[in-house]
Design an enzyme around this catalytic site. Structure first.
Site, mmCIF file in Angstrom:
data_model
loop_
_atom_site.group_PDB
_atom_site.id
_atom_site.type_symbol
_atom_site.label_atom_id
_atom_site.label_comp_id
_atom_site.label_asym_id
_atom_site.label_seq_id
_atom_site.Cartn_x
_atom_site.Cartn_y
_atom_site.Cartn_z
ATOM 1 N N ARG A 56 2.115 8.434 9.068
ATOM 2 C CA ARG A 56 1.903 9.852 8.718
ATOM 3 C C ARG A 56 0.767 10.473 9.516
ATOM 4 O O ARG A 56 0.866 11.607 9.978
ATOM 5 C CB ARG A 56 1.579 9.975 7.217
ATOM 6 C CG ARG A 56 2.783 10.347 6.363
ATOM 7 C CD ARG A 56 2.382 10.555 4.902
ATOM 8 N NE ARG A 56 3.391 11.285 4.170
ATOM 9 C CZ ARG A 56 4.554 10.788 3.770
ATOM 10 N NH1 ARG A 56 4.876 9.542 4.047
ATOM 11 N NH2 ARG A 56 5.407 11.543 3.100
ATOM 12 N N HIS B 203 12.323 5.270 13.735
ATOM 13 C CA HIS B 203 12.240 5.406 12.273
ATOM 14 C C HIS B 203 13.085 6.601 11.829
ATOM 15 O O HIS B 203 13.219 7.583 12.564
ATOM 16 C CB HIS B 203 10.763 5.616 11.920
ATOM 17 C CG HIS B 203 10.421 5.518 10.470
ATOM 18 N ND1 HIS B 203 10.763 6.482 9.557
ATOM 19 C CD2 HIS B 203 9.753 4.562 9.768
ATOM 20 C CE1 HIS B 203 10.313 6.146 8.363
ATOM 21 N NE2 HIS B 203 9.696 4.969 8.463
ATOM 22 N N ASP C 143 0.789 -1.237 0.000
ATOM 23 C CA ASP C 143 0.000 0.000 0.000
ATOM 24 C C ASP C 143 0.820 1.285 0.000
ATOM 25 O O ASP C 143 0.308 2.346 0.315
ATOM 26 C CB ASP C 143 -0.918 0.006 1.232
ATOM 27 C CG ASP C 143 -0.137 -0.055 2.547
ATOM 28 O OD1 ASP C 143 1.112 0.015 2.507
ATOM 29 O OD2 ASP C 143 -0.775 -0.157 3.611
ATOM 30 N N HIS D 200 5.472 5.400 13.349
ATOM 31 C CA HIS D 200 5.933 6.177 12.190
ATOM 32 C C HIS D 200 4.810 6.713 11.307
ATOM 33 O O HIS D 200 5.048 7.533 10.436
ATOM 34 C CB HIS D 200 6.849 5.328 11.305
ATOM 35 C CG HIS D 200 6.109 4.256 10.553
ATOM 36 N ND1 HIS D 200 5.451 4.492 9.372
ATOM 37 C CD2 HIS D 200 5.897 2.959 10.827
ATOM 38 C CE1 HIS D 200 4.873 3.379 8.948
ATOM 39 N NE2 HIS D 200 5.119 2.433 9.820
ATOM 40 N N GLU E 190 -2.275 5.122 2.671
ATOM 41 C CA GLU E 190 -2.164 3.710 2.292
ATOM 42 C C GLU E 190 -3.485 3.061 1.896
ATOM 43 O O GLU E 190 -3.525 2.237 0.986
ATOM 44 C CB GLU E 190 -1.514 2.916 3.431
ATOM 45 C CG GLU E 190 -0.037 3.224 3.658
ATOM 46 C CD GLU E 190 0.221 4.475 4.499
ATOM 47 O OE1 GLU E 190 -0.760 5.077 5.004
ATOM 48 O OE2 GLU E 190 1.386 4.859 4.665
ATOM 49 N N GLU F 181 -0.170 -8.988 -1.283
ATOM 50 C CA GLU F 181 -0.838 -8.437 -0.081
ATOM 51 C C GLU F 181 -2.027 -7.569 -0.503
ATOM 52 O O GLU F 181 -2.159 -6.397 -0.142
ATOM 53 C CB GLU F 181 0.131 -7.639 0.804
ATOM 54 C CG GLU F 181 -0.330 -7.514 2.243
ATOM 55 C CD GLU F 181 0.582 -6.667 3.115
ATOM 56 O OE1 GLU F 181 0.518 -5.429 3.038
ATOM 57 O OE2 GLU F 181 1.375 -7.250 3.868
HETATM 58 C C1 UD1 Z 1 6.518 4.981 4.098
HETATM 59 C C2 UD1 Z 1 5.179 4.600 3.487
HETATM 60 C C3 UD1 Z 1 4.322 3.873 4.528
HETATM 61 C C4 UD1 Z 1 5.085 2.732 5.171
HETATM 62 C C5 UD1 Z 1 6.410 3.217 5.703
HETATM 63 C C6 UD1 Z 1 7.218 2.069 6.239
HETATM 64 C C7 UD1 Z 1 4.110 6.085 1.821
HETATM 65 C C8 UD1 Z 1 3.415 7.358 1.572
HETATM 66 N N1 UD1 Z 1 4.463 5.822 3.090
HETATM 67 O O1 UD1 Z 1 6.237 5.929 5.118
HETATM 68 O O2 UD1 Z 1 3.160 3.366 3.900
HETATM 69 O O3 UD1 Z 1 4.300 2.223 6.232
HETATM 70 O O4 UD1 Z 1 7.139 3.837 4.629
HETATM 71 O O5 UD1 Z 1 8.251 2.502 7.068
HETATM 72 O O6 UD1 Z 1 4.380 5.342 0.895
HETATM 73 N N2 UD1 Z 1 13.976 8.343 5.691
HETATM 74 C C9 UD1 Z 1 15.354 8.252 5.635
HETATM 75 N N3 UD1 Z 1 15.929 7.033 5.352
HETATM 76 C C10 UD1 Z 1 15.195 5.916 5.126
HETATM 77 C C11 UD1 Z 1 13.788 6.009 5.205
HETATM 78 C C12 UD1 Z 1 13.191 7.236 5.467
HETATM 79 O O7 UD1 Z 1 16.045 9.225 5.843
HETATM 80 O O8 UD1 Z 1 15.761 4.865 4.878
HETATM 81 C C13 UD1 Z 1 13.349 9.654 5.997
HETATM 82 C C14 UD1 Z 1 13.440 10.639 4.808
HETATM 83 O O9 UD1 Z 1 13.645 11.926 5.312
HETATM 84 C C15 UD1 Z 1 12.031 10.531 4.191
HETATM 85 C C16 UD1 Z 1 11.199 10.338 5.456
HETATM 86 O O10 UD1 Z 1 11.963 9.467 6.287
HETATM 87 O O11 UD1 Z 1 11.692 11.695 3.472
HETATM 88 C C17 UD1 Z 1 9.834 9.736 5.238
HETATM 89 O O12 UD1 Z 1 9.884 8.622 4.358
HETATM 90 P P1 UD1 Z 1 8.557 8.252 3.491
HETATM 91 O O13 UD1 Z 1 8.817 7.023 2.711
HETATM 92 O O14 UD1 Z 1 8.067 9.439 2.748
HETATM 93 O O15 UD1 Z 1 7.447 7.996 4.602
HETATM 94 P P2 UD1 Z 1 7.349 6.870 5.719
HETATM 95 O O16 UD1 Z 1 6.675 7.484 6.898
HETATM 96 O O17 UD1 Z 1 8.639 6.196 5.862
HETATM 97 N N1 UDP Z 2 11.304 -3.644 11.285
HETATM 98 C C1 UDP Z 2 12.699 -3.785 11.211
HETATM 99 N N2 UDP Z 2 13.483 -2.984 11.987
HETATM 100 C C2 UDP Z 2 12.954 -2.060 12.835
HETATM 101 C C3 UDP Z 2 11.551 -1.898 12.879
HETATM 102 C C4 UDP Z 2 10.749 -2.704 12.085
HETATM 103 O O1 UDP Z 2 13.214 -4.625 10.459
HETATM 104 O O2 UDP Z 2 13.720 -1.379 13.528
HETATM 105 C C5 UDP Z 2 10.470 -4.488 10.409
HETATM 106 C C6 UDP Z 2 9.310 -5.204 11.071
HETATM 107 O O3 UDP Z 2 9.710 -6.470 11.527
HETATM 108 C C7 UDP Z 2 8.293 -5.297 9.950
HETATM 109 C C8 UDP Z 2 8.551 -4.078 9.109
HETATM 110 O O4 UDP Z 2 9.863 -3.613 9.478
HETATM 111 O O5 UDP Z 2 8.504 -6.434 9.124
HETATM 112 C C9 UDP Z 2 7.535 -3.016 9.371
HETATM 113 O O6 UDP Z 2 7.938 -1.829 8.785
HETATM 114 P P1 UDP Z 2 7.282 -0.441 9.143
HETATM 115 O O7 UDP Z 2 6.720 -0.486 10.515
HETATM 116 O O8 UDP Z 2 8.285 0.594 8.823
HETATM 117 O O9 UDP Z 2 6.136 -0.317 8.050
HETATM 118 P P2 UDP Z 2 4.619 -0.824 7.963
HETATM 119 O O10 UDP Z 2 4.590 -2.295 8.169
HETATM 120 O O11 UDP Z 2 3.845 -0.050 8.982
HETATM 121 O O12 UDP Z 2 4.210 -0.433 6.584
#
Ligand code: UD1
Ligand code: UDP
Length: 373
Positions: free
Chosen positions: A213, A244, A98, A211, A134, A120
């Site tokens: 949004r 995160h 999603d 984490h 999502e 999924e």
């Molecule tokens: C995204 C997904 C969410 C998912 C989550 C898993 C969307 C809109 N959101 O949300 O569905 O549940 O990932 O974690 O698709 N960042 C880093 N390094 C990384 C990852 C993130 O620096 O490896 C920082 C960056 O500043 C980035 C911010 O986190 O801009 C947010 O990342 P983003 O993918 O936009 O949103 P998530 O909240 O991570």
């Molecule tokens: N996870 C991980 N390291 C962490 C936190 C979570 O590997 O420090 C794994 C967790 O086991 C799960 C996935 O990341 O499989 C979940 O990711 P996240 O919570 O970022 O996204 P969501 O599932 O909410 O989309």
């Protein structure tokens, strides 16, 4: 005979964890050619998973920017993936779940008239703003997809209600359980120093992740207030909180929890560390989707820091409670687990509604059947 060109595309940590076993399965299959494209919507958190599962992407769009908006992610993926599709011309593109990577890559595949398989598929909360964005991403991908791989019967029913054809939907289980089986070991030893220092057999540890949004800002402040009240009320409780990499989460966490010594804020854990940690703690507090699927397999009580879930199966089984983001309600839910052993034991009920570790096999079989292989 020509091999079927199967392209997987993913960009965030959870997509990578759940697609990794499928990529490995496709690589092993003699009828299939595996092509991997990552968008790198996440960079570091994606690379952690690629390293663990030894996946080297064939294409890397490298789109992540600090503080990126949903619109920016959508447009960068749409532009970048279009070029890749025109070059590779796969028979099918597999997307996961999603995220905005998932939605935008599916749209791009549709524009290029390439078949889409949705892994999924069919989870619904029924509220288009929660989880945001999502719920809408997943619904729109459902409209685009030619094949739907649903973890549970309930997910399939959701798709049938929306008019998807029965013979395009396959109940496979969730590939996250396949991934768990690969990394969880009873004799697993942590590499992270903080985790080595904790005596999990004797100490009360709560694992926290947040984490989403829609929780950024006030809801997340309320969650962190609850954490501070809990550690005051129960001096023997420690929190492990892998934070995160979203800067908005980190700033809030630092300002609210930075001075609380009972809260161990650590960097995002590598997946094998995190999965094994789930099995050692007493309670999990999370707004994550994936963690709601993994923790029930260990029989760990999960308090979900959201007002609804698109994963009702473990709630029905009694292992997951939706507590929302209200400070008092979170404190009450933890207190009940701490003070009422019967209640704890009832929730600590190992169930596996999301899969049996064979989702990859079922998904690959369905794809081959669809293409007459
Ligand atoms: C995204 C997904 C969410 C998912 C989550 C898993 C969307 C809109 N959101 O949300 O569905 O549940 O990932 O974690 O698709 N960042 C880093 N390094 C990384 C990852 C993130 O620096 O490896 C920082 C960056 O500043 C980035 C911010 O986190 O801009 C947010 O990342 P983003 O993918 O936009 O949103 P998530 O909240 O991570
Ligand atoms: N996870 C991980 N390291 C962490 C936190 C979570 O590997 O420090 C794994 C967790 O086991 C799960 C996935 O990341 O499989 C979940 O990711 P996240 O919570 O970022 O996204 P969501 O599932 O909410 O989309």
């Amino acid at each position: 005979m020509n091999k079927l060109k199967v392209m997987t595309v993913f960009g965030t940590r959870p997509e990578a964890i759940k697609m990794a076993p499928l990529v490995k399965g496709i690589e092993r299959d003699k009828d299939l050619e595996s092509i991997v494209c990552v968008t790198a919507q996440h960079r570091e958190m994606l690379d952690q998973v690629l390293d663990l599962f030894y996946i080297t992407p064939d294409y890397d769009l490298n789109i992540m920017k600090s503080g990126q908006t949903i619109g920016e992610i959508t447009s960068r993926v749409l532009l970048g993936f279009d070029e890749v599709l025109k070059e590779v011309k796969p028979d099918i593109v597999l997307v996961h779940g999603d995220t905005t990577t998932t939605f935008s890559a599916s749209l791009s595949a549709f524009y290029n008239q390439v078949k889409v398989g949705h892994v999924e598929a069919g989870l619904r909360s029924g509220n288009k703003y929660s989880p945001y964005p999502e719920e809408m991403n997943r619904s729109l991908v459902g409209k685009i997809a030619d094949l739907h791989f649903s973890p549970t019967i309930g997910n399939k029913e959701n798709l049938l209600k929306e008019g998807m054809l029965e013979d395009t939907i396959f109940i496979t289980g969730n590939t996250v359980i396949d991934a768990l089986f690969e990394v969880v070991r009873e004799d697993y030893e942590f590499e992270t120093k903080k985790l080595q220092e904790i005596d999990f057999a004797r100490e009360n540890v709560i694992l926290l992740t947040t984490h989403r949004r829609e929780n950024l800002g006030r809801p997340m402040e309320d969650i962190f207030d609850a954490v501070n009240i809990i550690t005051n009320k129960y001096p023997d409780i420690q929190f492990v909180f892998p934070v995160h990499l979203n800067p908005k989460v980190r700033q809030l966490a630092d300002s609210k929890l930075g001075k609380n010594e009972a809260v161990h804020m650590i960097e995002p854990l590598e997946y094998a560390e995190f999965a094994n940690l789930i099995g050692r703690v007493q309670i999990i507090m999370t707004d994550s989707g994936g963690v709601q699927e993994e923790a029930p397999a260990f029989g760990k009580p999960v308090l979900v820091l959201r007002t609804e879930t698109e994963r009702p199966e473990a709630v029905d089984a009694g292992t997951v409670e939706i507590v929302g983001v209200d400070t008092n309600r979170i404190v009450e839910a933890v207190s009940r687990l701490m003070d009422d052993k019967n209640h704890y034991d009832k929730m600590a009920n190992a169930v596996n509604p999301y899969g049996d570790g064979k989702a990859v096999i079922r998904t690959i079989e369905a794809i081959k059947e669809y293409f007459g292989k």
